[in-house]
Design a protein around this motif. Structure first.
Motif, mmCIF file in Angstrom:
data_model
loop_
_atom_site.group_PDB
_atom_site.id
_atom_site.type_symbol
_atom_site.label_atom_id
_atom_site.label_comp_id
_atom_site.label_asym_id
_atom_site.label_seq_id
_atom_site.Cartn_x
_atom_site.Cartn_y
_atom_site.Cartn_z
ATOM 1 N N ALA A 1 0.804 -1.224 0.000
ATOM 2 C CA ALA A 1 0.000 0.000 0.000
ATOM 3 C C ALA A 1 0.838 1.276 0.000
ATOM 4 N N GLY A 2 2.119 1.165 0.392
ATOM 5 C CA GLY A 2 2.965 2.347 0.446
ATOM 6 C C GLY A 2 3.690 2.593 -0.867
ATOM 7 N N VAL A 3 4.446 3.693 -0.910
ATOM 8 C CA VAL A 3 5.254 4.043 -2.086
ATOM 9 C C VAL A 3 6.693 4.192 -1.618
ATOM 10 N N SER A 4 7.560 3.372 -2.145
ATOM 11 C CA SER A 4 8.958 3.368 -1.734
ATOM 12 C C SER A 4 9.647 4.678 -2.118
ATOM 13 N N ILE A 5 10.292 5.301 -1.138
ATOM 14 C CA ILE A 5 11.032 6.536 -1.407
ATOM 15 C C ILE A 5 12.212 6.241 -2.328
ATOM 16 N N GLU A 6 12.914 5.150 -2.047
ATOM 17 C CA GLU A 6 14.058 4.770 -2.887
ATOM 18 C C GLU A 6 13.631 4.501 -4.328
ATOM 19 N N ALA A 7 12.463 3.864 -4.491
ATOM 20 C CA ALA A 7 11.982 3.556 -5.841
ATOM 21 C C ALA A 7 11.674 4.830 -6.621
ATOM 22 N N VAL A 8 11.109 5.841 -5.963
ATOM 23 C CA VAL A 8 10.815 7.110 -6.638
ATOM 24 C C VAL A 8 12.106 7.799 -7.056
ATOM 25 N N LEU A 9 13.088 7.834 -6.160
ATOM 26 C CA LEU A 9 14.366 8.463 -6.494
ATOM 27 C C LEU A 9 15.065 7.711 -7.627
ATOM 28 N N ASP A 10 14.959 6.389 -7.607
ATOM 29 C CA ASP A 10 15.548 5.592 -8.697
ATOM 30 C C ASP A 10 14.835 5.863 -10.020
ATOM 31 N N ALA A 11 13.518 6.103 -9.970
ATOM 32 C CA ALA A 11 12.771 6.400 -11.191
ATOM 33 C C ALA A 11 13.255 7.709 -11.805
ATOM 34 N N PHE A 12 13.552 8.696 -10.967
ATOM 35 C CA PHE A 12 14.087 9.956 -11.479
ATOM 36 C C PHE A 12 15.490 9.751 -12.044
ATOM 37 N N LYS A 13 16.259 8.899 -11.388
ATOM 38 C CA LYS A 13 17.610 8.603 -11.890
ATOM 39 C C LYS A 13 17.522 7.931 -13.254
ATOM 40 N N ASP A 14 16.603 6.974 -13.389
ATOM 41 C CA ASP A 14 16.456 6.265 -14.658
ATOM 42 C C ASP A 14 15.959 7.187 -15.769
ATOM 43 N N SER A 15 15.290 8.286 -15.392
ATOM 44 C CA SER A 15 14.821 9.253 -16.383
ATOM 45 C C SER A 15 15.939 10.187 -16.819
ATOM 46 N N GLY A 16 17.118 10.021 -16.231
ATOM 47 C CA GLY A 16 18.265 10.829 -16.631
ATOM 48 C C GLY A 16 18.382 12.159 -15.926
ATOM 49 N N VAL A 17 17.617 12.361 -14.839
ATOM 50 C CA VAL A 17 17.662 13.623 -14.107
ATOM 51 C C VAL A 17 19.071 13.861 -13.577
ATOM 52 N N GLN A 18 19.519 15.098 -13.692
ATOM 53 C CA GLN A 18 20.873 15.408 -13.256
ATOM 54 C C GLN A 18 21.035 15.286 -11.739
ATOM 55 N N ALA A 19 20.162 15.959 -10.960
ATOM 56 C CA ALA A 19 20.306 15.977 -9.501
ATOM 57 C C ALA A 19 18.962 15.728 -8.841
ATOM 58 N N LYS A 20 18.991 14.920 -7.771
ATOM 59 C CA LYS A 20 17.781 14.593 -7.027
ATOM 60 C C LYS A 20 17.939 15.077 -5.585
ATOM 61 N N LEU A 21 16.963 15.849 -5.101
ATOM 62 C CA LEU A 21 16.954 16.317 -3.723
ATOM 63 C C LEU A 21 15.672 15.809 -3.070
ATOM 64 N N ALA A 22 15.790 15.197 -1.905
ATOM 65 C CA ALA A 22 14.618 14.660 -1.212
ATOM 66 C C ALA A 22 14.564 15.201 0.208
ATOM 67 N N ILE A 23 13.387 15.649 0.609
ATOM 68 C CA ILE A 23 13.137 16.118 1.975
ATOM 69 C C ILE A 23 11.999 15.265 2.511
ATOM 70 N N ILE A 24 12.309 14.408 3.460
ATOM 71 C CA ILE A 24 11.333 13.438 3.969
ATOM 72 C C ILE A 24 11.037 13.750 5.422
ATOM 73 N N ASP A 25 9.875 14.340 5.665
ATOM 74 C CA ASP A 25 9.473 14.696 7.028
ATOM 75 C C ASP A 25 8.379 13.723 7.458
ATOM 76 N N ALA A 26 8.794 12.484 7.732
ATOM 77 C CA ALA A 26 7.811 11.420 7.974
ATOM 78 C C ALA A 26 8.227 10.465 9.088
ATOM 79 N N SER A 27 9.151 10.899 9.944
ATOM 80 C CA SER A 27 9.627 10.012 11.018
ATOM 81 C C SER A 27 8.709 10.093 12.236
#
Length: 291
Positions: free
Chosen positions: A157-183
């Motif tokens: 039911a969840g969405v993997s944070i790593e999977a989303v970042l990997d999807a952006f990497k696979d799209s050829g994005v130069q830089a990925k920044l993630a701010i996760i306020d979910a702890s």
């Protein structure tokens, strides 16, 4: 019988020659004006193309989830955080896609929309505020429509944070920044056989920077403020015109640690190889740094 063809007078010849000259001059002037107009348009198009191609694209996906049916009460800070951060990023030139109380399908569709727009020169920011849960050494964003009764449901039911970042990497994005306020404390953990405090370490893919609200395995309690401690600190970093993402995240981490007396220490994971700008460099900033 023979006819004599009248011969034009000298005056008539002069008049005809004058008319031909006037017409020729008019045609020449019209052609010159047309050429200058075309050249001007071509110059304008070239300038526009040069401006468009010289500016790297900046995108952000901002998600704020607060209305979880299984939680004891709605979360107010994630929605406020998403709105405030969206406004701050737009001021810095980011094209922001902001969604609130997102279902799983909403998140997946937003990721696909962004993948269809980014280029190899893009910088992408991912923000998620809400509940996050770790499972199998991976951290998941929890949508508001998640139905979780056991740990295996987190992966379904969840969405993997790593999977989303990997999807952006696979799209050829130069830089990925993630701010996760979910702890936050897991609202479903009473249903699990084992507790799963906080988030797992989030692995940064190539050329990425990840800021999480707490040390892996730790829980960050919500305060009474309009914004979370992490987002409040990050907004302060952005407004102070810190242009480097590394510097902005480090400054926010230090501010949160000091504000909570060390009770909450954000986590930063970096694999950046480029100097990524969170805020655009102004002429004054360039002069101040000697750039």
């Amino acid at each position: 019988m023979m006819f004599r063809v009248p011969r034009p007078s000298r005056r008539s010849m002069t008049t005809i020659a004058t008319l031909i000259g006037v017409v020729s001059a008019a045609i020449g002037a019209h052609a010159a004006l047309n050429k200058r107009g075309v050249d001007a348009l071509r110059g304008k198009d070239t300038a526009q193309v040069g401006t468009a191609t010289s500016t790297a694209s900046r995108f952000a996906l901002v998600i704020g989830n607060g209305s979880y049916p299984d939680a004891s009460r709605p979360l107010s800070q994630p929605l406020n955080d998403a709105r405030a951060l969206s406004a701050a990023l737009r001021r810095e030139g980011f094209d922001v896609d902001a969604i609130e109380d997102a279902r799983r399908e909403d998140i997946l569709q937003a990721v696909e929309r962004l993948k269809g727009r980014v280029t190899k020169d893009s910088t992408v920011v991912l923000f998620f505020g809400g509940y996050g849960i770790q499972s199998g050494r991976e951290s998941y964003m929890i949508p508001v429509d998640a139905r979780i009764w056991k740990e295996a449901d987190v992966r379904r039911a969840g969405v993997s944070i790593e999977a989303v970042l990997d999807a952006f990497k696979d799209s050829g994005v130069q830089a990925k920044l993630a701010i996760i306020d979910a702890s936050r404390r897991n609202p479903y953990e009473r249903r699990f056989r084992a507790y799963s405090h906080g988030l797992a370490p989030i692995s940064a893919p190539a050329n990425a920077l990840v800021l999480s609200s707490a040390t892996p395995g730790k829980v960050a309690e919500d305060g009474d403020g309009e914004n979370s401690v992490l987002v409040g600190a990050l907004l302060g970093s952005i407004s102070s015109r810190v242009v480097s993402a590394d510097a902005a995240f480090a400054k926010a981490r230090l501010a949160v640690t000091r504000a909570t007396g060390g009770a909450q220490v954000p986590s930063v994971s970096s694999s950046l190889v480029d100097d990524v700008k969170l805020a655009p460099v102004t002429a004054d900033a360039s002069a101040g740094t000697g750039g």
